[in-house]
Design a protein around this motif. Structure first.
Motif, PDB file in Angstrom:
ATOM      1  N   LEU A   1     -14.340  11.480 100.609  1.00 16.41           N
ATOM      2  CA  LEU A   1     -12.869  11.756 101.088  1.00 16.41           C
ATOM      3  C   LEU A   1     -11.872  10.887 100.731  1.00 16.41           C
ATOM      4  O   LEU A   1     -12.119   9.765 100.403  1.00 16.41           O
ATOM      5  N   PRO A   2     -10.576  11.317 100.372  1.00 13.21           N
ATOM      6  CA  PRO A   2      -9.697  10.488 100.167  1.00 13.21           C
ATOM      7  C   PRO A   2      -8.857   9.723 101.033  1.00 13.21           C
ATOM      8  O   PRO A   2      -8.012   8.829 100.794  1.00 13.21           O
ATOM      9  N   TYR A   3      -9.448   9.661 102.293  1.00 13.57           N
ATOM     10  CA  TYR A   3      -9.117   8.965 103.342  1.00 13.57           C
ATOM     11  C   TYR A   3     -10.177   8.353 104.349  1.00 13.57           C
ATOM     12  O   TYR A   3     -11.399   9.016 104.119  1.00 13.57           O
ATOM     13  N   HIS A   4     -10.070   7.283 104.786  1.00 20.75           N
ATOM     14  CA  HIS A   4     -11.094   6.488 105.352  1.00 20.75           C
ATOM     15  C   HIS A   4     -11.327   6.711 106.866  1.00 20.75           C
ATOM     16  O   HIS A   4     -10.410   6.277 107.592  1.00 20.75           O
ATOM     17  N   PHE A   5     -12.448   7.346 107.142  1.00 20.01           N
ATOM     18  CA  PHE A   5     -12.474   7.948 108.524  1.00 20.01           C
ATOM     19  C   PHE A   5     -13.424   7.177 108.950  1.00 20.01           C
ATOM     20  O   PHE A   5     -14.656   6.373 108.481  1.00 20.01           O
ATOM     21  N   VAL A   6     -13.238   6.669 110.388  1.00 22.72           N
ATOM     22  CA  VAL A   6     -14.248   5.586 110.987  1.00 22.72           C
ATOM     23  C   VAL A   6     -15.219   6.616 111.791  1.00 22.72           C
ATOM     24  O   VAL A   6     -14.799   7.607 112.431  1.00 22.72           O
ATOM     25  N   GLY A   7     -16.307   6.196 112.090  1.00 18.38           N
ATOM     26  CA  GLY A   7     -17.305   7.010 112.929  1.00 18.38           C
ATOM     27  C   GLY A   7     -18.429   7.763 112.023  1.00 18.38           C
ATOM     28  O   GLY A   7     -17.990   8.021 110.875  1.00 18.38           O
ATOM     29  N   ALA A   8     -19.375   8.222 112.669  1.00 22.18           N
ATOM     30  CA  ALA A   8     -20.371   9.101 111.976  1.00 22.18           C
ATOM     31  C   ALA A   8     -19.874  10.389 111.719  1.00 22.18           C
ATOM     32  O   ALA A   8     -19.169  11.018 112.679  1.00 22.18           O
ATOM     33  N   PHE A   9     -20.396  11.130 110.841  1.00 22.06           N
ATOM     34  CA  PHE A   9     -20.250  12.325 110.611  1.00 22.06           C
ATOM     35  C   PHE A   9     -21.619  13.050 110.812  1.00 22.06           C
ATOM     36  O   PHE A   9     -22.481  13.134 109.862  1.00 22.06           O
ATOM     37  N   ARG A  10     -21.728  14.025 111.790  1.00 17.59           N
ATOM     38  CA  ARG A  10     -22.734  14.385 112.292  1.00 17.59           C
ATOM     39  C   ARG A  10     -22.580  15.923 112.478  1.00 17.59           C
ATOM     40  O   ARG A  10     -21.597  15.991 113.329  1.00 17.59           O
ATOM     41  N   PRO A  11     -23.598  16.942 112.310  1.00 20.27           N
ATOM     42  CA  PRO A  11     -23.179  18.048 112.924  1.00 20.27           C
ATOM     43  C   PRO A  11     -23.338  18.158 114.312  1.00 20.27           C
ATOM     44  O   PRO A  11     -24.365  17.596 115.084  1.00 20.27           O
ATOM     45  N   ASP A  12     -22.381  18.800 115.111  1.00 25.10           N
ATOM     46  CA  ASP A  12     -22.574  18.713 116.674  1.00 25.10           C
ATOM     47  C   ASP A  12     -22.980  20.149 117.064  1.00 25.10           C
ATOM     48  O   ASP A  12     -23.207  21.007 116.315  1.00 25.10           O
ATOM     49  N   ALA A  13     -22.777  20.379 118.329  1.00 25.85           N
ATOM     50  CA  ALA A  13     -23.281  21.644 118.849  1.00 25.85           C
ATOM     51  C   ALA A  13     -22.651  22.791 118.384  1.00 25.85           C
ATOM     52  O   ALA A  13     -23.187  23.808 117.871  1.00 25.85           O
ATOM     53  N   ARG A  14     -21.122  22.943 118.125  1.00 23.11           N
ATOM     54  CA  ARG A  14     -20.635  23.679 117.582  1.00 23.11           C
ATOM     55  C   ARG A  14     -21.198  24.229 115.878  1.00 23.11           C
ATOM     56  O   ARG A  14     -21.180  25.246 115.611  1.00 23.11           O
ATOM     57  N   VAL A  15     -21.236  23.050 115.306  1.00 21.53           N
ATOM     58  CA  VAL A  15     -21.618  23.409 113.796  1.00 21.53           C
ATOM     59  C   VAL A  15     -23.059  23.772 114.072  1.00 21.53           C
ATOM     60  O   VAL A  15     -23.475  24.700 113.080  1.00 21.53           O
ATOM     61  N   LEU A  16     -24.210  23.415 114.746  1.00 21.95           N
ATOM     62  CA  LEU A  16     -25.439  23.836 114.634  1.00 21.95           C
ATOM     63  C   LEU A  16     -25.329  25.166 115.213  1.00 21.95           C
ATOM     64  O   LEU A  16     -26.227  26.010 114.757  1.00 21.95           O
ATOM     65  N   LEU A  17     -24.379  25.858 116.084  1.00 21.89           N
ATOM     66  CA  LEU A  17     -24.344  27.082 116.263  1.00 21.89           C
ATOM     67  C   LEU A  17     -23.982  27.955 115.171  1.00 21.89           C
ATOM     68  O   LEU A  17     -24.508  29.178 115.089  1.00 21.89           O
ATOM     69  N   VAL A  18     -23.122  27.738 114.567  1.00 21.46           N
ATOM     70  CA  VAL A  18     -22.580  28.207 113.254  1.00 21.46           C
ATOM     71  C   VAL A  18     -23.675  28.225 112.053  1.00 21.46           C
ATOM     72  O   VAL A  18     -23.991  29.327 111.596  1.00 21.46           O
ATOM     73  N   CYS A  19     -24.481  27.200 112.278  1.00 16.42           N
ATOM     74  CA  CYS A  19     -25.753  27.069 111.431  1.00 16.42           C
ATOM     75  C   CYS A  19     -26.532  28.035 111.768  1.00 16.42           C
ATOM     76  O   CYS A  19     -27.174  28.847 110.816  1.00 16.42           O
ATOM     77  N   LEU A  20     -27.013  28.302 113.059  1.00 13.29           N
ATOM     78  CA  LEU A  20     -27.697  29.260 113.542  1.00 13.29           C
ATOM     79  C   LEU A  20     -27.246  30.872 113.200  1.00 13.29           C
ATOM     80  O   LEU A  20     -27.893  31.591 112.798  1.00 13.29           O
ATOM     81  N   GLY A  21     -25.851  31.057 113.390  1.00 11.41           N
ATOM     82  CA  GLY A  21     -25.405  32.056 112.896  1.00 11.41           C
ATOM     83  C   GLY A  21     -25.451  32.497 111.306  1.00 11.41           C
ATOM     84  O   GLY A  21     -25.727  33.742 110.853  1.00 11.41           O
ATOM     85  N   LEU A  22     -25.397  31.486 110.567  1.00 11.88           N
ATOM     86  CA  LEU A  22     -25.425  31.715 109.251  1.00 11.88           C
ATOM     87  C   LEU A  22     -26.851  32.305 108.773  1.00 11.88           C
ATOM     88  O   LEU A  22     -27.088  32.918 108.081  1.00 11.88           O
ATOM     89  N   ALA A  23     -28.072  31.583 109.579  1.00 12.21           N
ATOM     90  CA  ALA A  23     -29.160  31.749 109.301  1.00 12.21           C
ATOM     91  C   ALA A  23     -29.501  33.274 109.538  1.00 12.21           C
ATOM     92  O   ALA A  23     -30.222  33.960 109.047  1.00 12.21           O
ATOM     93  N   LEU A  24     -28.964  33.664 110.849  1.00  8.34           N
ATOM     94  CA  LEU A  24     -29.350  35.108 111.172  1.00  8.34           C
ATOM     95  C   LEU A  24     -28.673  36.161 110.375  1.00  8.34           C
ATOM     96  O   LEU A  24     -29.317  37.284 109.853  1.00  8.34           O
TER      97      LEU A  24
END
Length: 883
Positions: free
Chosen positions: A441-464
């Motif tokens: 990305l063009p900007y420096h972000f501090v901290g980890a980028f990991r899927p959280d509960a909301r993203v995993l929920l969307v992932c489940l929705g995409l799978a279904l």
């Protein structure tokens, strides 16, 4: 109660249907209380994850109960049978799961980025949905500027729709030392006394600032330190409250400790080491006047960012109306008649950065949506081919009494199992790749980028969703065909299938859209990187310092600079050195001039707006900026000598059109400056800018305490950085470096948005092309396998193997060609959406589109080659014995 603390409506709807009526009120009440408490203490992500775990447990409990009935028993039986069936075909199952994993992993990765950038709230900030950001604006929809301290005091006292208004700014890198301890440099940020209260942050130990400590400039030298900095400065277990911290030779008393991961509401950069009251800013920078603090006629020092918390019952619209009224009554004669304020819900980024990130996010979401569609079509082809090859098995089951509905449900159960496992693989891919994607990305972000509960929920929705869409084709095929006819002849439903062909064409069309985008963005990035910007960026080290922060007077600064340059030029690997007050693409120092008679003004007020730069001798040679006429600034251009300036081509053209500028005089800073040289135009502020006006003075004639040392090196510039810093600190051990970078890195930041688009769209288009090629290969291979007997007969009757191969290749290329035509029309239809994201390239560039079609057809030819070669090796005698 804020809606943020209520259970989301979707979850509430699901829970109401999972919990028995007689226990519904108690269970929902307990869950809502638990959700509210966890959200307050641990944030929305942890609370949401806990809530979804509880909901999942209830769902499993209900499914277990359903298993006792007919529907539940059938469902469980179908899933068990689907698992056994898929395990018996590991090649097919693993291929399908991999395709689904890649297809679902791509959007999950991008959603992880988008969620982290826009929806993850700052650490320790309470109810962030009530925060608004206040910016200075200079027209409708145009904002992003900082405000002055008098602005802040005025709005804080009169904003009736805000519960509180806080300010911060003036972040500085400063030298510090602990008496009897370590010496180093730190990052300090200046804040208002209510900064922490407005954000709802609590100290780890001690307290935050009182109003009295932020009232009188330079009086109360108190500080709040970050907990991580406390461990670095005082020791891991040592207390900090009451200790003395010397910053820029000022003794500060530590009154409190902030959480180590609290960095305010800025999403970029690391947490400041020290928080200092606004009133100490002037003392820290050794200000020579009070312009930074007071409201002076025709003068305003803008350096503050403002964040407010909406009052209970206030709406965003009411806050906008309140500030529109207030800003209309705030005037600085001759300074801000055309200015106002911009109120924004997006408090993490300035408006231009938010727009840039929003555009990039929309682009990536659109790209991965196409990748997902290709994966769905690919899996649908695989499942349709498998359903066709299982015609006899399905016919036997139908003859034994299984209805069409049961057969369709069985196929959908297999799709569901594959999609859920593929979704799990996709989530794993997102976990593994989100950090690498974020680093682009063009900007420096501090901290980890990991899927959280909301993203995993969307992932489940995409799978279904994928399970339903990909399973639809084979289910419809079975529902519409007479499966009992295939019991005696497996070839009844073999051969070509219009449905499969259409799905392959769709994959090819979507792939062409993505490949065309990748080629366009690659060309855009190449154009941005290779354009002539008027100066060199290679082998140049940049070290930015502020001598005023060290208490240097003008005389001391003028003595320091030549001494420092002499030492730097003597370093091994350094070929030349100079200084500048303005590094290209790093802001500007500009003002207007009263033009001489006959000049061509470039402002509506009849003046000429010009950028200024104060440089040391050797600047133009080091930067590779040729002097077109006259001479560069030299060692003799000092204070007391004849005032000399160098102007660029554009300024010379506007001031003296049709004349030679060398030898002309210009009235500026109450002096008559003589133009001694004209330098070639360059790019100073942003890519693609129109020629801008620029003048250069000698730093020894117009001294500026904030300077950047530029070092031309014979090897990699970063290798010289440690020695250069050590050399400057030999002269002044307390010198702090605001920035140490290279000119190539600075230019890389400018072109980063184009690089990110080129790399990420290129990667995703490559993935899409791989999936589409796999789909085409699968269909052509399946058709060849189903037509083995037919091909054998043709060969036995005299058909040449070359003709057989050509027929197979023609089949694959025909589907790819139709897909290319459809995709080309789609790419042209999307031109207006991509135009704003490209640099120096038209979205309908014929060369890019032609290259995209060539790539697609070449990949299709490769995908069709192996099945075609296999067809030529069919033995007619063996083929006749094939069932």
């Amino acid at each position: 109660m804020s809606r943020r603390h209520e259970i989301p409506s979707l979850l509430r709807w699901l829970l109401e249907r999972l919990v028995p009526r007689e226990r519904r009120e108690d269970v929902l009440g307990d869950l809502e209380f638990s959700y509210r408490e966890r959200r307050t203490r641990r944030g929305g992500g942890a609370a949401g994850w806990h809530l979804w775990k509880e909901t999942g447990g209830l769902l499993m409990w209900r499914l277990a109960g359903l298993g006792k009935g007919t529907l539940g028993s059938d469902l469980v039986q179908d899933i068990r049978f689907a698992i056994r069936t898929l395990v018996r075909r590991p090649g097919f199952s693993l291929t399908t799961i991999l395709v689904l994993g890649l297809g679902i992993g791509a959007p999950t990765t991008v959603l992880t980025l988008v969620n982290r950038i826009f929806f993850q709230h700052p650490a320790h900030v309470v109810e962030p949905d009530r925060l608004v950001r206040i910016w200075r604006s200079w027209g409708p929809g145009q904002g992003g500027g900082s405000l002055a301290n008098p602005d802040y005091e005025y709005y804080r006292a009169n904003a009736s729709t805000l519960e509180g208004l806080a300010a911060w700014g003036g972040s500085r890198v400063a030298a510090f030392n602990v008496p009897g301890g370590i010496s180093d440099q730190l990052q300090a940020t200046f804040v208002s006394d209510n900064f922490f209260d407005v954000l709802g942050v609590h100290p780890v130990t001690g307290r935050f600032f009182s109003p009295e400590e932020n009232r009188d400039p330079g009086v109360d030298a108190v500080a709040v330190v970050n907990d991580a900095f406390r461990r670095r400065a005082f020791g891991d277990g040592a207390p900090a409250v009451g200790r003395t911290l010397k910053i820029n030779d000022i003794d500060f008393t530590v009154v409190g400790v902030s959480p180590s991961d609290f960095r305010g509401v800025d999403a970029l950069g690391s947490a400041p080491d020290v928080w200092i009251p606004l009133a100490m800013f002037g003392a820290m920078i050794r200000a020579e006047d009070s312009a930074w603090w007071e409201r002076l006629p025709h003068l305003r020092s803008s350096w503050l960012s403002l964040v407010g918390r909406m009052a209970p019952g206030a709406t965003f619209e009411s806050v906008e109306a309140n500030f529109a009224t207030l800003s209309a009554n705030l005037t600085y004669p001759g300074r801000n008649e055309n200015e106002g304020v911009l109120v924004s819900r997006q408090y993490l980024y300035n408006p231009s950065m938010a727009t840039s990130l929003d555009s990039l996010s929309r682009l990536l979401l659109a790209v991965v949506a196409l990748v997902l569609l290709i994966a769905v079509a690919n899996v649908a082809v695989l499942l349709l081919s498998r359903a066709t090859s299982r015609a006899r098995e399905l016919g036997v089951r139908a003859a034994l009494g299984a209805g069409r509905g049961r057969l369709v449900r069985q196929l959908l159960a297999e799709s569901l199992v594959l999609a859920l496992v593929g979704g799990a693989v996709g989530a794993g891919i997102a976990y593994a790749t989100a950090g690498a994607a974020a680093s682009l990305l063009p900007y420096h972000f501090v901290g980890a980028f990991r899927p959280d509960a909301r993203v995993l929920l969307v992932c489940l929705g995409l799978a279904l969703l994928t399970a339903v869409l990909s399973g639809l084709a084979p289910a419809l095929h079975v529902a519409r065909s007479d499966v009992t006819r295939s019991m005696g002849n497996a070839h009844v439903v073999g051969g070509r299938s219009r449905g499969r062909d259409i799905l392959v064409v769709v994959q090819m069309a979507l792939s062409l859209v993505l490949v065309a985008g990748a080629v366009l963005f690659a060309r855009s990035f190449w154009t941005a990187r290779t354009q002539d910007i008027g100066f060199r960026t290679d082998h140049t080290l940049v070290l930015r310092v502020n001598l005023r922060d060290r208490g240097y007077s003008s005389e001391e600064g003028l003595a320091f600079l030549p001494r420092a340059l002499e030492r730097l030029r003597a370093l091994p690997g350094v070929t030349s050195a100079t200084t500048t007050t303005m590094v290209p693409f790093r802001g500007d120092w500009s003002s207007d001039l009263d033009p001489p008679p006959g000049a061509l003004p470039n402002t509506d007020e009849g003046k000429i707006w010009v950028g200024r730069n104060s440089v040391a001798p050797g600047y133009f040679q080091l930067m590779g900026m040729p002097i077109l006429r006259g001479r560069p600034l030299g060692a003799g251009d000092v204070a007391g000598a004849a005032p000399a300036i160098v102007v660029n081509e554009e300024l010379a053209r506007l001031l003296w059109p049709g004349q030679d500028a060398v030898g002309k005089t210009l009235d500026a800073r109450d002096l008559d400056w003589t133009v001694v040289g004209v330098v070639r135009n360059a790019t100073y502020y942003e890519l693609g800018e129109k020629p801008t006006t620029q003048l250069y003075t000698s730093v020894y004639a117009v001294y500026q305490p904030s300077v950047s040392f530029l070092l031309r090196t014979s090897g990699p510039a970063t290798e010289v950085a440690p020695a250069a810093k050590a050399t400057l600190r030999e002269i002044d051990p307390g010198l702090a470096f605001n920035e140490v970078t290279t000119l190539a890195s600075v230019f890389g930041e400018v072109t980063a948005r184009y690089r990110v688009s080129a790399v990420l769209v290129g990667l995703f288009s490559g993935l899409a092309l791989l999936l589409a090629a796999a789909g085409l290969y699968g269909v052509v291979s399946f058709v060849v396998a189903r037509r083995t007997r037919e091909i054998g007969v043709r060969v036995a009757l005299g058909a040449g193997r070359g003709r057989v191969a050509a027929d197979v290749m023609r089949m694959g290329l025909r589907m790819a060609g139709i897909g290319a035509v459809v995709g080309l029309l789609g790419a042209l239809a999307l031109r207006r959406f991509t135009a704003a994201l490209l640099y120096g390239v038209e979205p309908g560039d014929p060369w890019a589109l032609a290259a995209s079609c060539s790539i697609l057809l070449a990949v299709a030819a490769l995908a069709s080659f192996a099945p075609a070669r296999r067809a030529t090796r069919i033995d007619p005698m063996e083929a006749m014995r094939t069932e």
